[in-house]
Design an enzyme around this catalytic site. Structure first.
Site, mmCIF file in Angstrom:
data_model
loop_
_atom_site.group_PDB
_atom_site.id
_atom_site.type_symbol
_atom_site.label_atom_id
_atom_site.label_comp_id
_atom_site.label_asym_id
_atom_site.label_seq_id
_atom_site.Cartn_x
_atom_site.Cartn_y
_atom_site.Cartn_z
ATOM 1 N N HIS A 1 0.850 -1.351 -0.397
ATOM 2 C CA HIS A 1 -0.017 -0.224 -0.499
ATOM 3 C C HIS A 1 0.379 1.293 -0.200
ATOM 4 O O HIS A 1 2.139 1.384 0.845
ATOM 5 C CB HIS A 1 -1.093 -0.402 1.011
ATOM 6 C CG HIS A 1 -2.253 1.642 1.519
ATOM 7 N ND1 HIS A 1 -1.410 2.762 1.803
ATOM 8 C CD2 HIS A 1 -3.559 0.571 1.019
ATOM 9 C CE1 HIS A 1 -2.977 3.119 1.048
ATOM 10 N NE2 HIS A 1 -3.772 2.119 0.726
ATOM 11 N N GLU B 1 -3.920 2.166 -6.985
ATOM 12 C CA GLU B 1 -4.464 3.244 -6.335
ATOM 13 C C GLU B 1 -3.129 4.916 -6.836
ATOM 14 O O GLU B 1 -2.115 5.319 -5.939
ATOM 15 C CB GLU B 1 -4.129 2.923 -5.092
ATOM 16 C CG GLU B 1 -5.304 2.075 -4.816
ATOM 17 C CD GLU B 1 -4.809 1.285 -3.256
ATOM 18 O OE1 GLU B 1 -5.680 1.972 -2.247
ATOM 19 O OE2 GLU B 1 -3.658 1.633 -2.691
#
Length: 243
Positions: free
Chosen positions: A94, A164
């Site tokens: 992430h 993302e």
């Protein structure tokens, strides 16, 4: 079938996480989705709650994991414990892990290779920053991230990738649909169309219907909008209606 995965980050305590999962389980049973797979990634201190949901109707995930089997790695998340606790998936790479904790593509690769030995699904997070969002540059960046993260890895049959763009996380901004479609096309080509691709970055009830217009999108990784279980599952209802 589309995924709706919530990343709860470090927003809920252990007891708050328990209350959240109780509500998620109950509401998801009522919704009884046919075309949506619901999941939630809990912080590591709440991962033992998975034992209370052996017959859960959602995917139980964690937000990070370490690649060593055991040893002097203070504060890391044990993949052996994740296996024992019957964790369904883990977020890998992430942007907050990359930026705040200096995770490299090489470290991410080691984590995925370790997860490959288990039944846990890795969700690999990739994406460019604001300075590199022009068409050619961002394509090269996400290609590079994928190739390095998946070097010597063969988990395409159960890997998920979440695109993302880092400049869209938590601020209400999202790229144009065509930009996300380009990213999906790059990812699908590299992975021989074997990998579901999610979009993450300020996904909410307000924009999810427009995002569902994106070609070949397999679901969403949701941050802040997932913290309210009822609102989160309302997003599932929107997906179900438009699927």
């Amino acid at each position: 079938m589309k995924y709706l995965i919530g990343n709860l980050k470090m927003n809920l305590s252990y007891l708050e996480s328990q209350n959240y999962l109780n509500e998620l389980q109950s509401l998801n049973k009522i919704k009884n989705f046919k075309n949506v797979i619901i999941g939630a990634a809990l912080s590591f201190d709440a991962m033992s709650l998975s034992l209370q949901y052996n017959k859960r109707n959602f995917l139980f995930g964690v937000q990070n994991i370490f690649y060593k089997e055991k040893g002097a790695y203070t504060g890391e998340v044990s993949f052996r414990s994740a296996v024992e606790l019957n964790i369904d998936f883990v977020l890998i790479g992430h942007s907050e892990r990359r930026k705040l904790f200096n995770e490299t593509d090489q470290l991410i690769n080691l984590k995925i290779k370790q997860i490959e030995k288990t039944s846990i699904i890795p969700i690999l997070c990739i994406g460019e920053d604001q300075e590199n969002c022009s068409d050619k540059v961002f394509e090269d960046i996400i290609k590079n991230q994928i190739l390095k993260a998946l070097e010597d890895v063969d988990v395409y049959n159960r890997l998920i990738i979440s695109y993302e763009p880092t400049y869209c996380i938590g601020n209400g901004k999202i790229p144009q649909n065509y930009h996300i479609e380009k990213a999906i096309s790059v990812i699908k080509k590299i992975t021989n169309n074997q990998v579901p691709v999610l979009y993450g970055g300020s996904v909410s009830q307000k924009n999810i219907e427009k995002l569902l217009e994106i070609k070949d999108l397999d679901g969403f990784l949701v941050g802040g909008a997932a913290l309210d279980a009822q609102g989160f599952l309302e997003m599932g209802s929107i997906i179900e209606k438009n699927n």
